[in-house]
Design an enzyme around this catalytic site. Structure first.
Site, short mmCIF file in Angstrom:
data_model
loop_
_atom_site.label_atom_id
_atom_site.label_comp_id
_atom_site.label_asym_id
_atom_site.label_seq_id
_atom_site.Cartn_x
_atom_site.Cartn_y
_atom_site.Cartn_z
N THR A 1 -2.02 6.43 -22.25
CA THR A 1 -2.06 5.10 -21.66
C THR A 1 -0.67 4.49 -21.79
O THR A 1 0.16 4.93 -22.58
CB THR A 1 -3.07 4.20 -22.38
OG1 THR A 1 -2.75 4.15 -23.77
CG2 THR A 1 -4.49 4.71 -22.20
N ARG B 1 -1.68 -2.32 -18.54
CA ARG B 1 -2.84 -1.45 -18.66
C ARG B 1 -2.76 -0.37 -17.59
O ARG B 1 -2.67 -0.67 -16.39
CB ARG B 1 -4.13 -2.26 -18.51
CG ARG B 1 -4.32 -3.30 -19.60
CD ARG B 1 -5.74 -3.81 -19.63
NE ARG B 1 -6.68 -2.74 -19.96
CZ ARG B 1 -6.92 -2.32 -21.20
NH1 ARG B 1 -6.29 -2.85 -22.22
NH2 ARG B 1 -7.79 -1.35 -21.41
N ASP C 1 -4.70 14.30 -25.68
CA ASP C 1 -5.02 12.93 -25.29
C ASP C 1 -4.32 12.02 -26.28
O ASP C 1 -4.84 11.73 -27.36
CB ASP C 1 -6.54 12.71 -25.30
CG ASP C 1 -6.92 11.34 -24.73
OD1 ASP C 1 -6.02 10.49 -24.59
OD2 ASP C 1 -8.10 11.13 -24.42
N TYR D 1 0.86 -1.19 0.00
CA TYR D 1 0.00 0.00 0.00
C TYR D 1 0.89 1.23 0.00
O TYR D 1 1.80 1.35 0.83
CB TYR D 1 -0.89 0.01 1.24
CG TYR D 1 -2.30 0.47 0.98
CD1 TYR D 1 -2.57 1.62 0.25
CD2 TYR D 1 -3.40 -0.26 1.47
CE1 TYR D 1 -3.85 2.04 0.01
CE2 TYR D 1 -4.70 0.16 1.24
CZ TYR D 1 -4.91 1.31 0.49
OH TYR D 1 -6.20 1.72 0.26
N GLU E 1 -0.10 5.00 -0.63
CA GLU E 1 -0.76 6.27 -0.90
C GLU E 1 0.25 7.41 -0.81
O GLU E 1 1.07 7.45 0.10
CB GLU E 1 -1.88 6.51 0.11
CG GLU E 1 -3.12 5.67 -0.14
CD GLU E 1 -4.25 6.01 0.82
OE1 GLU E 1 -5.41 5.88 0.42
OE2 GLU E 1 -3.96 6.41 1.96
N LYS F 1 -1.48 -0.29 -25.28
CA LYS F 1 -1.56 -0.01 -26.72
C LYS F 1 -0.17 -0.17 -27.35
O LYS F 1 0.54 -1.12 -27.05
CB LYS F 1 -2.16 1.38 -26.97
CG LYS F 1 -3.59 1.53 -26.40
CD LYS F 1 -4.19 2.85 -26.80
CE LYS F 1 -5.64 3.00 -26.35
NZ LYS F 1 -5.78 3.19 -24.89
#
Length: 414
Positions: free
Chosen positions: A232, A241, A206, A60, A62, A235
């Site tokens: 991203t 991903r 984008d 974890y 954060e 691709k």
């Protein structure tokens, strides 16, 4: 068995959860025996898969390196810094945020950093290839912001740049978005920058689809022109991903980081961030540069071959990995065409066709190029696709030919 599992190490999963093991192996078999022509998909390297299945999945984390809300983050901090440094170097950016869980998450963070609800945004209209996050009424973007859509020329299918300027002058948007999920040509980022400066708007690129080509020097880089670049990491880039944000302004960098965490996301997925670092490292190699250019070469050859099969290729071709086609000349609509091709082992997507009350097909060459296919194989792929759509070849026969072709180019040899 090693700590990091590989594709070959399935015995443990078979013993512990044979039902799920069969599902995973079934998906591997599907990917390996059908033609993967979805423009947004690719095959990651084994190294990327190893990072995704690593012990970093347990942590974890954060916050950001050096400022976490959890203890024990010393090692994952190193992994994130490595991913950030590699992304900055790869794309020539002053700042990179690699925590976004997806491309849509990255766009959400960009809007959160730059806009307020009710602001006007100019973006490519959805009927012309705009993404859901570019103003769809079913998406947060269309509900929170006032989107104005620009389009493409009815004859050429190319972005109507004069309309972009006219709409910007008329609506004075807070931000202009350039980018698409179905536009096969390079975007003139310099022109968009000029228009954005003229009306005092932020420019958001984008670049989810072309960013891998940018990494390989096969497409223009939006980073020098845009205030924020959303992208991203899968691709063409061939990573896990996920999403990322790039920018050049220190002031915007701080706003972007706060927009990702704590505004839109919680804990970072450290195994995914490590996998992004692997992909960025791979993309910085000469081998990836050759790959990116081969992707484009393959797309150009495939587009020409599809036209030869009687399909209507929008914009007359492509500059990228992506091709959109009209199936109407073969007497079949896009949705039916997708189903017919799926039965023959050819996997691709539907898309809206500009200035037409119909849907076509969207396909790409990233995955088949990763498998090692070159321009010699593209006419055969086009022939299989055309034969299946015309109905002059039985689906079972096409399926057998697809299996033969993919059998010679396995995504994960051995």
């Amino acid at each position: 068995m090693s700590v990091i599992p590989t594709l070959d190490e399935t015995d443990l999963l078979r013993r512990q959860d044979p039902e799920l093991a069969e599902i995973l192996l079934g998906e591997l078999a599907r990917q390996s025996t059908s033609l993967q022509l979805i423009a947004a998909e690719n095959f990651t390297s084994r190294a990327v898969l190893a990072a995704l299945g690593s012990p970093l999945a347990n942590k974890y984390a954060e916050g950001y390196p050096g400022a976490r809300y959890h203890g024990g983050c010393e090692i994952v901090d190193v992994a994130e810094r490595l991913a950030v440094d590699r992304a900055k170097a790869l794309f020539g950016a002053a700042h990179a945020n690699v925590q976004s869980h997806s491309g849509s998450s990255a766009v959400l963070a960009a809007y959160a950093a730059l806009l307020r609800p009710g602001d006007t945004v100019l973006a490519l209209g959805l009927p012309y290839g705009g993404h859901l996050t570019h103003g769809s009424p079913a998406n947060f973007s269309g509900r929170w912001f006032d989107f104005v859509g620009y389009g493409v020329d009815a004859e050429s299918g190319l972005i109507d740049y004069d309309q972009v300027r006219a709409l910007a002058r008329s609506h004075r948007p807070k931000a202009i978005v350039c980018g698409s999920i179905a536009y096969p040509r390079h975007i003139d980022y310099a022109y968009f920058r000029e228009v954005a400066d003229e009306v005092g708007a932020y420019l958001i690129a984008d670049a989810a689809h072309p960013i891998g080509l940018v990494a390989g020097g096969a497409a223009p880089n939006p980073v020098p022109y845009a205030d924020v670049v959303c992208a991203t990491t899968h691709k063409v880039l061939r990573g896990p991903r996920g999403g990322m944000l790039l920018c050049g302004s220190p002031e915007l960098a701080e706003r972007l980081d706060r927009a990702v965490f704590p505004f839109t996301q919680g804990g970072a997925q450290m195994h995914s961030i490590a996998a992004k670092a692997v992909a960025f490292g791979e993309a910085a190699t000469p081998a990836f540069t050759a790959y990116a250019h081969q992707v484009v070469t393959n797309a150009k050859v495939l587009a020409a071959a599809l036209a030869g099969e009687g399909l209507g290729v929008t914009t007359g071709g492509t500059d990228t990995h992506l091709i959109t086609v009209d199936t109407a000349p073969l007497g079949v609509d896009g949705r039916s065409a997708r189903g017919r091709l799926a039965a023959a082992g050819i996997v691709l997507d539907c898309c809206a066709l500009p200035h037409a009350d119909a849907r076509g097909l969207r396909l790409g060459t990233a995955a088949v190029t990763t498998q090692g296919m070159g321009q010699e194989e593209m006419p055969r792929i086009a022939a299989l696709l055309g034969g299946a759509l015309r109905g002059d070849t039985e689906a079972g026969r096409v399926r057998d030919e697809v299996r033969e072709l993919t059998g010679r180019f396995p995504p994960y040899p051995g």
